[in-house]
Motif scaffolding. Sequence first.
Motif, short mmCIF file in Angstrom:
data_model
loop_
_atom_site.label_atom_id
_atom_site.label_comp_id
_atom_site.label_asym_id
_atom_site.label_seq_id
_atom_site.Cartn_x
_atom_site.Cartn_y
_atom_site.Cartn_z
N VAL A 81 0.86 -1.19 0.00
CA VAL A 81 0.00 0.00 0.00
C VAL A 81 0.89 1.23 0.00
O VAL A 81 1.82 1.32 0.79
CB VAL A 81 -0.92 0.04 1.23
N VAL A 149 -8.12 3.89 -1.73
CA VAL A 149 -8.81 4.09 -0.45
C VAL A 149 -8.61 5.52 -0.01
O VAL A 149 -7.49 6.04 -0.04
CB VAL A 149 -8.26 3.12 0.63
N VAL A 161 -13.81 4.05 6.05
CA VAL A 161 -12.92 3.58 4.99
C VAL A 161 -13.76 3.44 3.72
O VAL A 161 -14.73 2.69 3.70
CB VAL A 161 -12.27 2.23 5.34
N ALA A 163 -13.47 2.58 -0.32
CA ALA A 163 -12.58 2.00 -1.32
C ALA A 163 -13.21 2.06 -2.70
O ALA A 163 -14.44 2.11 -2.85
CB ALA A 163 -12.25 0.56 -0.95
N PHE A 185 -3.45 0.22 -3.40
CA PHE A 185 -2.90 -1.12 -3.28
C PHE A 185 -2.27 -1.50 -4.62
O PHE A 185 -2.87 -1.28 -5.68
CB PHE A 185 -4.01 -2.13 -2.96
N LEU A 200 -10.09 -7.08 -2.24
CA LEU A 200 -9.48 -6.09 -1.35
C LEU A 200 -10.40 -4.89 -1.14
O LEU A 200 -10.50 -4.36 -0.04
CB LEU A 200 -8.14 -5.63 -1.92
N SER A 204 -11.80 -3.82 2.40
CA SER A 204 -11.49 -2.50 2.93
C SER A 204 -12.74 -1.75 3.34
O SER A 204 -12.71 -0.93 4.26
CB SER A 204 -10.72 -1.68 1.88
N GLU A 205 -13.85 -2.03 2.65
CA GLU A 205 -15.07 -1.28 2.91
C GLU A 205 -15.96 -1.91 3.97
O GLU A 205 -17.04 -1.42 4.23
CB GLU A 205 -15.86 -1.11 1.61
#
Length: 225
Positions: A81, A149, A161, A163, A185, A200, A204-205
Motif C-alpha cells: 500500500v 482508499v 474507509v 474503497a 494497493f 481487497l 477495505s469497505e
Amino acid sequence: MQENIIFHAVKGTAKPERIIISTCSGEPASTVTERVVDFRNIVSPDDAEHFIHLPTDDRHAQARQAMGRLSTSLSALGVSVSTGRVVDFRAKEFLRQQPGRDTAPLIYPCHFNGGFVHWPREKARKPNAIVSNEHTHDLLVPAGIYVLVKRFTAKEERKRVVACIYDSHQIEAPLVGFENHLNYFHIGGSGLPMALAKGLALFSELDICGFVFSAIQRSYAGQRD
C-alpha cells in the motif's frame, strides 16, 4: 479523521478471567448496558501486538471471530500500500482541468462512483489531469488495476474507509496519477488482478466501526467474474 481515545489502566501481574464491558451513549439519563466476556476476548494471548478489543454486543463478537480467521497479511499476498504521489499544490503548474494529448488521468476522491473510478468528471472543482512529462514522471504509476482508499473521510460519511477500483480497461491511458489523499494497493508498483482487487476493495469497505458485513451486497453486484 484523527480521533483521540482517553483510557485509564492499572498495571498489575494478575489478569482477570472475565471482564465487564459497560457502554452508554453519553446522553443524559441514557441506559448503561453491560456485557461479561472472557479476558482472552479482550486481549488475545496469541496476539504479539496485544491489541485491545471491546466487543460490546454479539454482532461485534461474531464479526471479530470472522475477522480473526482472515489471518493472511498483505505482505504474504505480495501486496503493498502506498500513498498517492501527487500533492496538488506542489504540482499546480502541471494540473489541467480537462485531459489532453500530453496529460495523464489524475484521480481524486471525487472520482469515486459506485465502486469504480469514473473519469473524467465534468464540472468538477478538482482537475481531471496532470501533464505527463519528465518533470512529473515520478508522480505517475503505470496503467493497471488498483484499489484506491480515501485517507480522510467527512463526518457525514457512513463509512470511515471508502474503497474504489481504478480499472485501466475502462480508462485507457499508459500512466495515471493518484492524488495524495488516496492510498493505493499494488503489487511491486504495478496493478492487481481484478479478482484480487475486488476482494481487497470489499474487505477495505467492511464497516470497521460497526463490524457490519453489508458491503457484500453493494457495489459489485453485476460486476462479478
